[in-house]
Design a protein around this motif. Structure first.
Motif, PDB file in Angstrom:
ATOM      1  N   UNK A   1      65.166  85.797  33.062  1.00 34.12           N
ATOM      2  CA  UNK A   1      66.617  85.191  33.067  1.00 34.12           C
ATOM      3  C   UNK A   1      66.661  85.080  34.521  1.00 34.12           C
ATOM      4  N   UNK A   2      67.491  83.941  35.003  1.00 35.47           N
ATOM      5  CA  UNK A   2      67.776  83.726  36.200  1.00 35.47           C
ATOM      6  C   UNK A   2      69.355  83.804  36.281  1.00 35.47           C
ATOM      7  N   UNK A   3      69.753  84.269  37.263  1.00 36.62           N
ATOM      8  CA  UNK A   3      71.297  84.414  37.669  1.00 36.62           C
ATOM      9  C   UNK A   3      71.652  83.488  38.854  1.00 36.62           C
ATOM     10  N   UNK A   4      72.254  82.432  38.828  1.00 35.02           N
ATOM     11  CA  UNK A   4      72.536  81.708  39.959  1.00 35.02           C
ATOM     12  C   UNK A   4      73.926  81.080  39.993  1.00 35.02           C
ATOM     13  N   UNK A   5      74.302  80.628  41.145  1.00 33.40           N
ATOM     14  CA  UNK A   5      75.421  79.888  41.421  1.00 33.40           C
ATOM     15  C   UNK A   5      75.371  78.594  40.348  1.00 33.40           C
ATOM     16  N   UNK A   6      76.468  78.499  39.541  1.00 31.53           N
ATOM     17  CA  UNK A   6      76.597  77.383  38.747  1.00 31.53           C
ATOM     18  C   UNK A   6      76.528  75.889  39.368  1.00 31.53           C
ATOM     19  N   UNK A   7      75.795  74.969  38.661  1.00 26.31           N
ATOM     20  CA  UNK A   7      76.006  73.682  39.331  1.00 26.31           C
ATOM     21  C   UNK A   7      76.650  72.507  38.256  1.00 26.31           C
ATOM     22  N   UNK A   8      77.005  71.658  38.763  1.00 22.79           N
ATOM     23  CA  UNK A   8      77.687  70.716  37.709  1.00 22.79           C
ATOM     24  C   UNK A   8      76.828  70.446  36.641  1.00 22.79           C
ATOM     25  N   UNK A   9      75.511  70.514  36.790  1.00 25.11           N
ATOM     26  CA  UNK A   9      74.647  69.953  35.765  1.00 25.11           C
ATOM     27  C   UNK A   9      74.689  70.988  34.674  1.00 25.11           C
ATOM     28  N   UNK A  10      75.132  72.511  35.154  1.00 20.67           N
ATOM     29  CA  UNK A  10      75.233  73.577  34.045  1.00 20.67           C
ATOM     30  C   UNK A  10      76.581  73.208  33.012  1.00 20.67           C
ATOM     31  N   UNK A  11      77.428  72.503  33.351  1.00 27.04           N
ATOM     32  CA  UNK A  11      78.704  72.464  32.352  1.00 27.04           C
ATOM     33  C   UNK A  11      78.368  72.285  30.938  1.00 27.04           C
ATOM     34  N   UNK A  12      77.546  71.395  30.529  1.00 23.20           N
ATOM     35  CA  UNK A  12      77.190  71.041  29.177  1.00 23.20           C
ATOM     36  C   UNK A  12      76.872  72.153  28.677  1.00 23.20           C
ATOM     37  N   UNK A  13      75.731  73.136  29.159  1.00 23.68           N
ATOM     38  CA  UNK A  13      75.352  74.268  28.552  1.00 23.68           C
ATOM     39  C   UNK A  13      76.359  75.241  28.579  1.00 23.68           C
ATOM     40  N   UNK A  14      77.210  75.254  29.606  1.00 18.64           N
ATOM     41  CA  UNK A  14      78.332  76.387  29.538  1.00 18.64           C
ATOM     42  C   UNK A  14      79.203  75.978  28.429  1.00 18.64           C
ATOM     43  N   UNK A  15      79.532  74.863  28.174  1.00 17.49           N
ATOM     44  CA  UNK A  15      80.382  74.755  27.282  1.00 17.49           C
ATOM     45  C   UNK A  15      80.024  74.651  25.763  1.00 17.49           C
ATOM     46  N   UNK A  16      78.493  74.451  25.517  1.00 17.88           N
ATOM     47  CA  UNK A  16      78.043  74.924  24.168  1.00 17.88           C
ATOM     48  C   UNK A  16      78.221  76.264  23.953  1.00 17.88           C
ATOM     49  N   UNK A  17      78.033  77.177  24.828  1.00 19.67           N
ATOM     50  CA  UNK A  17      78.348  78.750  24.724  1.00 19.67           C
ATOM     51  C   UNK A  17      79.865  78.946  24.330  1.00 19.67           C
ATOM     52  N   UNK A  18      80.514  78.327  25.149  1.00 22.50           N
ATOM     53  CA  UNK A  18      82.326  78.431  25.008  1.00 22.50           C
ATOM     54  C   UNK A  18      82.503  78.009  23.620  1.00 22.50           C
ATOM     55  N   UNK A  19      81.842  76.993  23.111  1.00 18.00           N
ATOM     56  CA  UNK A  19      82.246  76.571  21.758  1.00 18.00           C
ATOM     57  C   UNK A  19      81.816  77.598  20.778  1.00 18.00           C
ATOM     58  N   UNK A  20      80.650  78.065  20.866  1.00 16.03           N
ATOM     59  CA  UNK A  20      80.339  79.158  19.767  1.00 16.03           C
ATOM     60  C   UNK A  20      81.136  80.325  19.954  1.00 16.03           C
ATOM     61  N   UNK A  21      81.966  80.729  21.265  1.00 19.85           N
ATOM     62  CA  UNK A  21      82.682  81.759  21.172  1.00 19.85           C
ATOM     63  C   UNK A  21      84.210  81.625  21.102  1.00 19.85           C
ATOM     64  N   UNK A  22      84.518  80.365  21.330  1.00 18.18           N
ATOM     65  CA  UNK A  22      85.745  80.051  21.386  1.00 18.18           C
ATOM     66  C   UNK A  22      86.952  80.777  20.373  1.00 18.18           C
TER      67      UNK A  22
END
Length: 73
Positions: A1-22
């Motif tokens: 697992x990598x922990x990093x500063x988020x980049x704009x390219x990560x937003x879709x993956x981020x929102x997929x996770x949000x949708x699972x937890x909303x």
């Protein structure tokens, strides 16, 4: 697992996770609310105030941080 500063390219993956937890987070019930959340997270990302955890090219965790003049809260 990598922990990093988020980049704009990560937003879709981020929102997929949000949708699972909303359903566990009040205020994310509608498409409009999710759109506002996406915009807010994009703002944090652009200010380098968001981190994400990536495993096998998939966002598996995230957090936003509020930066103050002498560092982070």
């Amino acid at each position: 697992m990598d922990i990093k500063l988020a980049e704009i390219k990560d937003i879709d993956g981020w929102m997929q996770l949000v949708n699972k937890m909303k359903d566990s987070f009040p205020g994310l019930e509608t498409k409009e609310a999710l759109g506002e959340h996406r915009n807010t997270v994009s703002d944090f990302i652009s200010r380098e105030e968001a981190i994400c955890a990536i495993t096998e090219n998939k966002v598996v965790g995230f957090s936003v941080l509020k930066r103050y003049s002498n560092g982070y809260l």
